[in-house]
Design a protein around this motif. Structure first.
Motif, PDB file in Angstrom:
ATOM      1  N   MET A   1     -15.247   7.432  42.727  1.00 55.96           N
ATOM      2  CA  MET A   1     -15.057   6.458  41.696  1.00 55.96           C
ATOM      3  C   MET A   1     -13.608   5.842  41.677  1.00 55.96           C
ATOM      4  O   MET A   1     -13.336   4.780  41.393  1.00 55.96           O
ATOM      5  N   LYS A   2     -12.822   6.924  41.842  1.00 52.43           N
ATOM      6  CA  LYS A   2     -11.258   6.132  41.892  1.00 52.43           C
ATOM      7  C   LYS A   2     -10.952   5.261  42.803  1.00 52.43           C
ATOM      8  O   LYS A   2     -10.399   4.209  42.792  1.00 52.43           O
ATOM      9  N   LEU A   3     -11.655   5.661  44.171  1.00 49.85           N
ATOM     10  CA  LEU A   3     -11.660   4.573  45.270  1.00 49.85           C
ATOM     11  C   LEU A   3     -12.386   3.326  44.721  1.00 49.85           C
ATOM     12  O   LEU A   3     -11.754   2.354  45.245  1.00 49.85           O
ATOM     13  N   TYR A   4     -13.544   3.511  44.237  1.00 52.26           N
ATOM     14  CA  TYR A   4     -14.539   2.242  44.130  1.00 52.26           C
ATOM     15  C   TYR A   4     -13.943   1.362  42.996  1.00 52.26           C
ATOM     16  O   TYR A   4     -14.079   0.226  43.138  1.00 52.26           O
ATOM     17  N   GLN A   5     -12.918   1.685  42.105  1.00 50.00           N
ATOM     18  CA  GLN A   5     -12.436   1.064  41.265  1.00 50.00           C
ATOM     19  C   GLN A   5     -11.335   0.147  41.751  1.00 50.00           C
ATOM     20  O   GLN A   5     -10.652  -0.642  41.092  1.00 50.00           O
ATOM     21  N   GLN A   6     -10.909   0.415  43.066  1.00 46.27           N
ATOM     22  CA  GLN A   6      -9.733  -0.241  43.697  1.00 46.27           C
ATOM     23  C   GLN A   6     -10.590  -1.384  44.422  1.00 46.27           C
ATOM     24  O   GLN A   6     -11.358  -1.368  45.307  1.00 46.27           O
ATOM     25  N   GLN A   7     -10.095  -2.586  44.057  1.00 46.08           N
ATOM     26  CA  GLN A   7     -10.745  -3.841  44.254  1.00 46.08           C
ATOM     27  C   GLN A   7     -10.653  -4.042  45.996  1.00 46.08           C
ATOM     28  O   GLN A   7     -11.487  -4.382  46.478  1.00 46.08           O
ATOM     29  N   ASP A   8      -9.571  -3.594  46.651  1.00 42.81           N
ATOM     30  CA  ASP A   8      -9.486  -3.790  47.906  1.00 42.81           C
ATOM     31  C   ASP A   8     -10.483  -3.152  48.679  1.00 42.81           C
ATOM     32  O   ASP A   8     -10.999  -3.337  49.884  1.00 42.81           O
ATOM     33  N   PHE A   9     -10.753  -1.856  48.063  1.00 41.65           N
ATOM     34  CA  PHE A   9     -11.663  -0.963  48.446  1.00 41.65           C
ATOM     35  C   PHE A   9     -13.149  -1.415  48.313  1.00 41.65           C
ATOM     36  O   PHE A   9     -14.005  -1.471  49.215  1.00 41.65           O
TER      37      PHE A   9
END
Length: 236
Positions: free
Chosen positions: A61-69
């Motif tokens: 979820m921490k990754l998915y909250q990053q728009q570039d990811f």
């Protein structure tokens, strides 16, 4: 099944619809699920899309909250374009993939996201959405009854949300332009950014914002955003 639908129809708060539907779907054996509430004509992985997720690993979820990811994820758009339920794997394989997309799929595997499927959800006035579900095992090991129940509940919840969003907008007598400004305020845009997006002057946007605060009976942006999210005033 009917008792589930009847319960959803009695709920008058968008957040509670999402929470209740997630509980109902979990009862069918789903271990993780997500709901992408996407503004009309935008991509389901855009920065404006509000994603409610349950059961996914915290690191994911921490990754998915990053728009570039998140922007590397082609699965929701592919499933919505086909208008049919697809497993994540089928969505990965149905088109050629870029290097970034292959890296995204590798990250999914590293976080144990292997067996899920995506589902397009349809609402009035092109208010469509995307949901994903994972039973934790290959889909061919899940009964058709359980899969059908999840699909029906997801669609029923989305339709209820659409009804509440429309009725809330009418209740507060917000104009179409005021709803546009409110949506961008909800997504964290500044007055000057909204002016650029909507091709208006900053002073005009400020006037709309003051009208919104008055109609919602709040004193500032924070109050307006909280009320918009609580009552489902922003478009999905």
């Amino acid at each position: 099944m009917q008792r589930y639908f009847a319960k959803l129809e009695t709920i008058s708060d968008v957040g509670e619809v999402v929470h209740t539907a997630c509980e109902m779907i979990s009862e069918q054996g789903v271990i993780r699920q997500s709901y992408h509430a996407t503004p009309v004509f935008e991509n389901p992985t855009s920065v404006s899309t509000q994603v409610h997720a349950d059961g996914f690993p915290d690191e994911w979820m921490k990754l998915y909250q990053q728009q570039d990811f998140r922007s590397k994820d082609p699965i929701p758009a592919r499933i919505l374009a086909r208008g049919a339920m697809m497993t994540w794997q089928d969505a990965m394989d149905c088109e050629p993939n870029s290097e970034e997309q292959l890296e995204y799929f590798a990250a999914m595997r590293q976080h144990g996201l292997l067996h899920g499927f995506g589902l397009p959800l349809y609402g009035p006035h092109a208010h469509d959405a995307y949901s994903a579900f994972d039973f934790g095992v290959p889909l061919d090991e899940v009964s058709d009854t359980d899969i059908g129940m999840v699909r029906a509940l997801a669609q029923a919840a989305h339709q209820r949300i659409c009804v509440l969003v429309q009725s809330a907008a009418t209740e507060y007598d917000l104009s179409e332009r005021e709803l546009e400004v409110l949506e961008w305020l909800t997504h964290g845009k500044s007055i000057w950014s909204i002016a650029t997006i909507l091709d208006l002057s900053p002073d005009t946007v400020k006037t709309y914002a003051r009208r919104i605060y008055s109609k919602l009976e709040v004193s500032d942006r924070v109050g307006a955003v909280v009320k918009a999210l609580k009552h489902g005033l922003v478009k999905i």
